[in-house]
Write a protein that holds these residues in place. Sequence first.
Motif, PDB file in Angstrom:
ATOM      1  N   GLU A 138       0.829  -1.203   0.000  1.00  0.00           N
ATOM      2  CA  GLU A 138       0.000   0.000   0.000  1.00  0.00           C
ATOM      3  C   GLU A 138       0.863   1.253   0.000  1.00  0.00           C
ATOM      4  OE1 GLU A 138      -2.131  -0.921   3.470  1.00  0.00           O
ATOM      5  OE2 GLU A 138      -3.330  -2.492   2.524  1.00  0.00           O
ATOM      6  N   SER A 139       1.957   1.209  -0.743  1.00  0.00           N
ATOM      7  CA  SER A 139       2.913   2.311  -0.772  1.00  0.00           C
ATOM      8  C   SER A 139       2.332   3.553  -1.454  1.00  0.00           C
ATOM      9  CB  SER A 139       4.184   1.894  -1.522  1.00  0.00           C
ATOM     10  OG  SER A 139       4.891   0.911  -0.843  1.00  0.00           O
ATOM     11  N   LYS A 140       2.943   4.684  -1.161  1.00  0.00           N
ATOM     12  CA  LYS A 140       2.697   5.905  -1.917  1.00  0.00           C
ATOM     13  C   LYS A 140       3.588   5.853  -3.148  1.00  0.00           C
ATOM     14  CE  LYS A 140      -0.201   7.779   1.011  1.00  0.00           C
ATOM     15  NZ  LYS A 140      -1.607   7.989   0.669  1.00  0.00           N
ATOM     16  N   TYR A 141       3.066   5.320  -4.239  1.00  0.00           N
ATOM     17  CA  TYR A 141       3.886   5.029  -5.399  1.00  0.00           C
ATOM     18  C   TYR A 141       4.432   6.288  -6.057  1.00  0.00           C
ATOM     19  CZ  TYR A 141       1.319   0.665  -4.852  1.00  0.00           C
ATOM     20  OH  TYR A 141       0.757  -0.478  -4.336  1.00  0.00           O
ATOM     21  N   ASP A 142       5.640   6.170  -6.578  1.00  0.00           N
ATOM     22  CA  ASP A 142       6.314   7.239  -7.295  1.00  0.00           C
ATOM     23  C   ASP A 142       6.105   7.018  -8.787  1.00  0.00           C
ATOM     24  OD1 ASP A 142       8.108   8.974  -8.547  1.00  0.00           O
ATOM     25  OD2 ASP A 142       9.632   8.736  -6.998  1.00  0.00           O
ATOM     26  N   LYS A 143       5.633   8.027  -9.495  1.00  0.00           N
ATOM     27  CA  LYS A 143       5.404   7.883 -10.928  1.00  0.00           C
ATOM     28  C   LYS A 143       6.674   7.517 -11.681  1.00  0.00           C
ATOM     29  CE  LYS A 143       3.346  11.856 -11.524  1.00  0.00           C
ATOM     30  NZ  LYS A 143       2.733  12.998 -12.224  1.00  0.00           N
ATOM     31  N   GLU A 144       7.814   7.984 -11.199  1.00  0.00           N
ATOM     32  CA  GLU A 144       9.060   7.695 -11.901  1.00  0.00           C
ATOM     33  C   GLU A 144       9.353   6.196 -11.932  1.00  0.00           C
ATOM     34  OE1 GLU A 144      10.818   9.781 -13.709  1.00  0.00           O
ATOM     35  OE2 GLU A 144       9.241  11.231 -13.203  1.00  0.00           O
TER      36      GLU A 144
END
Length: 397
Positions: free
Chosen positions: A131-137
């Motif tokens: 449930e991470s705060k995903y990074d678009k990169e």
Amino acid sequence: MAAETDVHEIPTRREMIQGGSTILGGGLLAGCTSDGGDPTPADAADTATNSPTDTPTSYEVAIEPAGRHTFEEVPETYASIPGAWMDIAMGFGIQPKAVAAFDRLPLKYYDALPGVDFDADAVRTLGESAESKYDKEVFYDVDADVHLMDSRMLKKYSGWDDEDLEEIESNVGPILGSLIRFPFGGRDPYYTLYEAFEKAAQIFQRQAQYEAWVTLKESFYADIESRVPVSGGDEPTVAAFNFGFDPESGKFFAANIDAPRNDTRSFRMLGVNNAFQGEEYVPFKPVGIEKLLDVDPDYIGMIGYLSYIDDSQLQKVVETAQDHDVLSQLRAVENGNFVRTGGQYMGPIIDLFSTEALAKQLYPDEYGEWPGSIHDVPEEEQLFDRQRVADIINGNV
């Protein structure tokens, strides 16, 4: 992008419990079945050839809530976040290029199939946890052809807005998954397991494999259902729970197994009585000990714990409950009647193992004793053919 339903009422697992091998390569049916029910018509706009050698130069697939996407070529890679879609794609022998994280990812089911392995070293992670705060990169770096994930869940976990989603879809690949685990934001799931599976068959143009899966599961379901030893009101009552059953925390999150949700399908297949029947349905409903004493179930069902804990860990839960001043009064606790099923990640592969395990836990005289692990079921007592499943996964249909 379809209008978003209210996602804030659906808590993450972290919010709910805080405080307390062969490397796999990477059939559109006229209708699809729902939990072994009647066929439902396929969307004519989604219809594609059944021949893997006659793939159209372009084809369109529609998956709610995202809508339609036109593929100019068959995608070879995908990324997924928690849900059934990785297991669905693995049903075609297609390993993910990236997953959210490896915490709780149930890989043991693939290890239990002959000639089917999961090469974890070849899989990227999108974050530090499921449930991470995903990074678009990271999405740019992974560069998957398609993202098998519900856009609503991706927004919830990542904190992205519609513009962020559109950016990834435009510059990386479409987002075409759909949550089938439970009703989301007041809306029932758009698809049953095999309806979602059929959509994946369209995406990857694996219609022949899908048709083989439908034949296998319908035979398996028919055999299981024909042998259920009780009926007519004598079925055992099960109180099913999300996130296990933790006597020490005092936090219990009930699951209405009759609701339209994929993670309780094993209980429906075995026809048990629902201890929380008639209760107002919410995906994760906290219930107190008084309510448990009131329903006093024959069995306590732990959704997902077939994937996440072993038999020795289960016995510790049972012993802790039996030592509890109040919970020890429950019939299920007194008799040690705790059962485990697959859950959050349950696609077609896990569904087979989960149904087999629950059948053996509930009715050992009919289906054979449950040995405590999917790996330890004697070959002569297995309820489905592991080799046939592996053959379908590997394309030998």
